[in-house]
Write an enzyme that holds these catalytic residues in place. Structure first.
Site, PDB file in Angstrom:
ATOM      1  N   ARG A   1      -3.656 -13.842  -0.621  1.00  0.00           N
ATOM      2  CA  ARG A   1      -4.899 -14.064   0.106  1.00  0.00           C
ATOM      3  C   ARG A   1      -5.755 -15.090  -0.635  1.00  0.00           C
ATOM      4  O   ARG A   1      -5.515 -15.379  -1.806  1.00  0.00           O
ATOM      5  CB  ARG A   1      -5.655 -12.741   0.261  1.00  0.00           C
ATOM      6  CG  ARG A   1      -4.956 -11.772   1.196  1.00  0.00           C
ATOM      7  CD  ARG A   1      -5.628 -10.418   1.239  1.00  0.00           C
ATOM      8  NE  ARG A   1      -5.454  -9.662   0.000  1.00  0.00           N
ATOM      9  CZ  ARG A   1      -5.848  -8.396  -0.166  1.00  0.00           C
ATOM     10  NH1 ARG A   1      -6.440  -7.755   0.817  1.00  0.00           N
ATOM     11  NH2 ARG A   1      -5.648  -7.784  -1.325  1.00  0.00           N
TER      12      ARG A   1
ATOM     13  N   ASN B   1       0.823  -1.228   0.000  1.00  0.00           N
ATOM     14  CA  ASN B   1       0.000   0.000   0.000  1.00  0.00           C
ATOM     15  C   ASN B   1       0.851   1.270   0.000  1.00  0.00           C
ATOM     16  O   ASN B   1       0.505   2.266   0.650  1.00  0.00           O
ATOM     17  CB  ASN B   1      -0.948   0.009   1.201  1.00  0.00           C
ATOM     18  CG  ASN B   1      -2.056  -1.021   1.068  1.00  0.00           C
ATOM     19  OD1 ASN B   1      -2.056  -1.830   0.145  1.00  0.00           O
ATOM     20  ND2 ASN B   1      -2.994  -1.013   1.982  1.00  0.00           N
TER      21      ASN B   1
END
Length: 338
Positions: A210, A78
């Site tokens: 994920r 991020n």
């Protein structure tokens, strides 16, 4: 005697005031100094999982949270670490405050330390839990780092302010990073395609992250990789080959006449739009067919098969390569690619 003491006090006060005047401050940069971890990196979240927010006032409670955040939280995810290094260098150029440059250089040290011997960067360093140690292109983590090091090596975008000792280090790291990029471009039966979002740090094979992010060809990240390769001043034949192959793949698998609609309150879907072209976020590594991951670790072949939360909670399609195809690649091809 008293008169002399008063004069000395006034003189010292003037010197102190002059000193402070020489070092202007930037409120955001000041907060970045506070958030910087002991290893030189920055977190995206604090120990209590609250997101780093430079707009928030540094209350005693927040300062306590920051102080308790361990070095394991240092990450490139991020835009963490890369955004701070870039901001602090620019803040130094603006203010002349050396504390900002020193913090940025400590961040560059962290970046250099985190690089693997094969040229890749993990999502987190030194944390190796879950998928955090994988070589990570996801959300442009590795590319953000390489852009900084390339600016250091070429003394561009205000990074000429960085100590000259970093120039050869950065150049060496960029060379290794480019080699890693070329080595990880997915090859299907002798045909180069694009890149995965994550790779096993040892085998260099595509890896999952994920549950809804399977090992696959990743279009959004691959666009960022191609743009970085096109930014190299004197591209090697290997870079030219990689870029040309990626553009050929994007041309082959574009979906013309659609855009992805994710309006709040609506079910996400492809919508007809003659001015747009899209790509699925993920493609099967062998068949180049769009795939969609769900929270339960299953892989679907159609967007409509996803659970409602995942269907509307992720950018499953995007026009990521449209500008690359229509404008950027032709311009690069004319200037550097031939």
């Amino acid at each position: 005697m008293m008169r002399i003491k008063v004069l000395l006090t006034l003189f010292c006060s003037m010197l102190l005031a002059t000193s402070y005047a020489q070092f202007a401050t930037d409120s955001t940069a000041e907060k970045m100094l506070v958030y910087q971890l002991g290893n030189g990196g920055w977190p995206k979240q604090l120990e209590d999982k609250s997101v780093v927010n430079y707009d928030a006032a540094l209350s005693p409670e927040l300062l306590a949270k920051i102080k308790s955040t361990k070095d394991l939280h240092a990450t490139f995810d991020n835009k963490a670490t890369s955004r701070e290094v870039i901001y602090l260098v620019k803040a130094y150029k603006k203010t002349g405050n050396k504390a900002y440059l020193q913090a940025a250089e400590k961040g560059i040290d962290y970046i250099l330390t985190a690089q693997y011997g094969n040229g890749g960067w993990p999502q987190y360093y030194p944390d190796k839990a879950l998928y955090r140690s994988e070589i990570t292109f996801n959300d442009d983590a590795m590319i953000n780092v390489l852009n900084i090091l390339q600016d250091v090596a070429t003394k561009r975008n205000d990074f000429e302010a960085v100590d000259a000792k970093y120039v050869p280090k950065a150049a060496k790291a960029v060379t290794a990073g480019v080699n890693c990029i070329l080595q990880t471009q997915v090859n299907q039966n002798g045909q180069l395609t694009i890149w995965a979002a994550q790779y096993d740090k040892d085998s260099l094979l595509p890896a999952k992250a994920r549950n809804f992010e399977p090992a696959s060809l990743a279009t959004s990240e691959s666009v960022g990789i191609v743009r970085f390769l096109m930014s190299v001043d004197k591209p090697s034949e290997g870079i030219k080959t990689a870029v040309a192959a990626a553009l050929k793949w994007f041309e082959t698998y574009k979906i013309k006449g659609y855009r992805f609609d994710r309006e709040k309150g609506k079910v996400a879907a492809l919508v007809a739009d003659d001015s747009s072209m899209v790509w699925a976020r993920f493609y099967d590594l062998e068949k180049n067919a769009p795939i969609f991951g769900d929270r339960d670790n299953t892989i679907k072949s159609k967007l409509e098969e996803l659970s409602p939360e995942r269907r509307s909670g992720y950018a499953w399609y995007g026009n990521w390569a449209q500008k690359l195809i229509e404008k950027e690649y032709p311009k690069w091809l004319a200037a550097k690619g031939k």
